[in-house]
Design a protein around this motif. Structure first.
Motif, mmCIF file in Angstrom:
data_model
loop_
_atom_site.group_PDB
_atom_site.id
_atom_site.type_symbol
_atom_site.label_atom_id
_atom_site.label_comp_id
_atom_site.label_asym_id
_atom_site.label_seq_id
_atom_site.Cartn_x
_atom_site.Cartn_y
_atom_site.Cartn_z
ATOM 1 N N CYS A 8 -2.618 -1.668 -6.952
ATOM 2 C CA CYS A 8 -2.176 -0.274 -7.049
ATOM 3 C C CYS A 8 -1.962 0.088 -8.515
ATOM 4 O O CYS A 8 -1.290 -0.633 -9.252
ATOM 5 N N ARG A 10 -0.236 2.479 -9.568
ATOM 6 C CA ARG A 10 1.108 3.009 -9.816
ATOM 7 C C ARG A 10 2.139 1.882 -9.813
ATOM 8 O O ARG A 10 2.855 1.674 -10.787
ATOM 9 N N CYS A 11 2.237 1.152 -8.682
ATOM 10 C CA CYS A 11 3.318 0.169 -8.562
ATOM 11 C C CYS A 11 2.848 -1.265 -8.814
ATOM 12 O O CYS A 11 3.654 -2.176 -8.910
ATOM 13 N N CYS A 24 -2.582 3.172 -1.933
ATOM 14 C CA CYS A 24 -1.352 2.385 -1.738
ATOM 15 C C CYS A 24 -0.465 3.070 -0.694
ATOM 16 O O CYS A 24 -0.142 4.248 -0.845
ATOM 17 N N ASP A 27 3.051 4.475 -2.389
ATOM 18 C CA ASP A 27 3.151 5.612 -3.318
ATOM 19 C C ASP A 27 1.852 6.408 -3.461
ATOM 20 O O ASP A 27 1.754 7.279 -4.320
#
Ligand SMILES: [Zn+2]
Length: 425
Positions: A8, A10-11, A24, A27
């Motif tokens: 992912c 983002r995370c 994901c 998020d």
């Protein structure tokens, strides 16, 4: 190569690549395919490419390990400009289906076939739909495409002839995207999984993998010295996102150093959400850095553009799903974002055709407008090596270009008739 995992953006969470994945679940972050590049280093060398087929699959070691569904996409010409020394035109109009979208769809459909998927669905501003339809036809997979009713006629016709199921929508690509998502959700909740798999821009990991090969080609075709700047017409932004990923991969492979080109987004003045976000972010005093974590935390995003309008159909994307990635790349690369009006784009289409012999898609011609502006402002110097991406062929836009010509001529003659104030003609 075998994909190690999907990550992912983002995370940073990891997901297995042995089954189809969208984004994901935590998020909604875009997933990137990750390979064991450390073990590939030294084994996969730049020299190994010589003599390989002239398609994007020449970079097989850094693409998913599956039997390619290919129509010969990629390895497009890198043309030295006849007009500007140190400027190159990367002509993506020579791809199957006439645009860079072929790369992403070749990779996405390859993996869909690998996973045994039977039905794919996507919204499209035009060319992505045509590419999906062609590759799905080649793979024997059903394609469901949702496009604005006023896409170029070539896009409607090619989808029809490739045998795709086309839904024309009174709206923009964002409305089409919502329809795809809703249809799939409804099908899932009713217990049948027949809505198909969503291959929307950045909502599955492999379109990026196909498009990243443009980054490998820029390096290979310029003899492994990246240019000082790359101008990329940005709708969904996957080309830029993919190239940036490719640069990181090539550095890990030991093929290039840590220097990066300035990445430059060009959008239509009638739909410029990234440019606006970039300018707002730059001018906000004490703006937080967009790149607060290595995974490009989504601190910097764009607002949806209202009343998006431009004849460069591929740039009519009111909100890019991967805006946080694009803005992060602009910042990290010390790049910038500029707009081009429809009039400027139309002039650039004619200029490139008459001076370079390249009949570019309106989106692609916007790259020339950006170069002219950034050269005039001093952001780019005449010594800078710059690659301008022509993302598609003008042959897919003949109706749009003709309409735009008529509009421009009408406006000119209207201006001429204001009591002789403007003249002489
Ligand atoms: Zn995540």
């Amino acid at each position: 190569m075998q994909i190690s995992y999907l990550e992912c953006t983002r995370c940073g969470e990891h997901f297995p690549a042995d089954r189809p994945q969208n984004t994901c679940p935590t998020d909604g972050g875009v997933l990137f395919a990750r390979y064991d590049l450390a073990s590939l280093k030294g084994k996969f060398r730049r020299e190994d490419l010589s003599g390989r087929e002239a398609s994007m699959w020449r970079y097989a070691e850094v693409l998913p390990d599956a039997k390619p569904v290919t129509l010969g996409e990629g390895f497009t010409p890198m043309l030295p400009s006849r007009e500007h020394a140190n400027v190159y035109i990367k002509d993506e109009g020579l791809n199957p289906t006439g645009s860079f979208k072929a790369r992403g769809m070749s990779a996405a459909v390859t993996m869909a076939k690998h996973y045994g998927l039977k039905k794919l669905a996507a919204p499209s501003a035009g060319n992505a739909g045509g590419a999906l339809a062609a590759y799905a036809a080649a793979a024997g997979i059903e394609a469901h495409i949702f496009m604005p009713r006023d896409v170029p006629i070539a896009n409607r016709m090619e989808c029809d002839y490739y045998g795709a199921h086309v839904t024309l929508v009174d709206g923009l690509i964002s409305d089409c995207g919502r329809m795809v998502a809703e249809r799939i959700k409804k099908d899932r909740s009713s217990g049948n999984n027949d809505g198909g798999f969503d291959v929307s821009t950045l909502k599955e990991p492999f379109r990026v993998e196909g498009k990243k090969t443009m980054g490998y080609e820029v390096a290979e075709q310029l003899n492994w010295k990246l240019p000082q700047a790359i101008v990329y017409p940005t709708g969904g932004g996957v080309g830029m996102i993919g190239m940036w990923k490719a640069f990181d991969e090539m550095e890990e492979l030991g093929w290039i150093g840590s220097e990066r080109p300035k990445m430059i987004t060009v959008q239509a003045a009638g739909c410029a959400p990234i440019v606006r976000a970039w300018e707002t972010g730059r001018s906000a005093a004490g703006m937080k850095s967009a790149s607060v974590t290595k995974n490009a935390a989504a601190t910097w995003i764009s607002e949806p553009w209202v009343d998006a309008a431009t004849f460069a159909a591929g740039l009519r994307v009111p909100k890019a799903y991967g805006d946080y990635l694009i803005l992060d790349i602009l910042e990290k690369s010390h790049g910038t974002a500029v707009t081009a009006t429809d009039d400027e784009i139309l002039s650039a289409v004619r200029h490139w055709a008459s001076v370079e012999g390249v009949f570019a898609a309106p989106e692609g011609a916007a790259s020339l407008v950006a170069y002219q502006k950034l050269h005039a402002s001093g952001f780019l110097s005449a010594e800078d090596k710059v690659v301008l991406f022509n993302t598609g062929s003008a042959y897919k836009y003949l109706d749009m270009i003709e309409t735009q010509e008529k509009k421009a001529r009408h406006e000119q003659s209207a201006a001429r008739h204001i009591g002789g104030i403007i003249g002489p003609y």
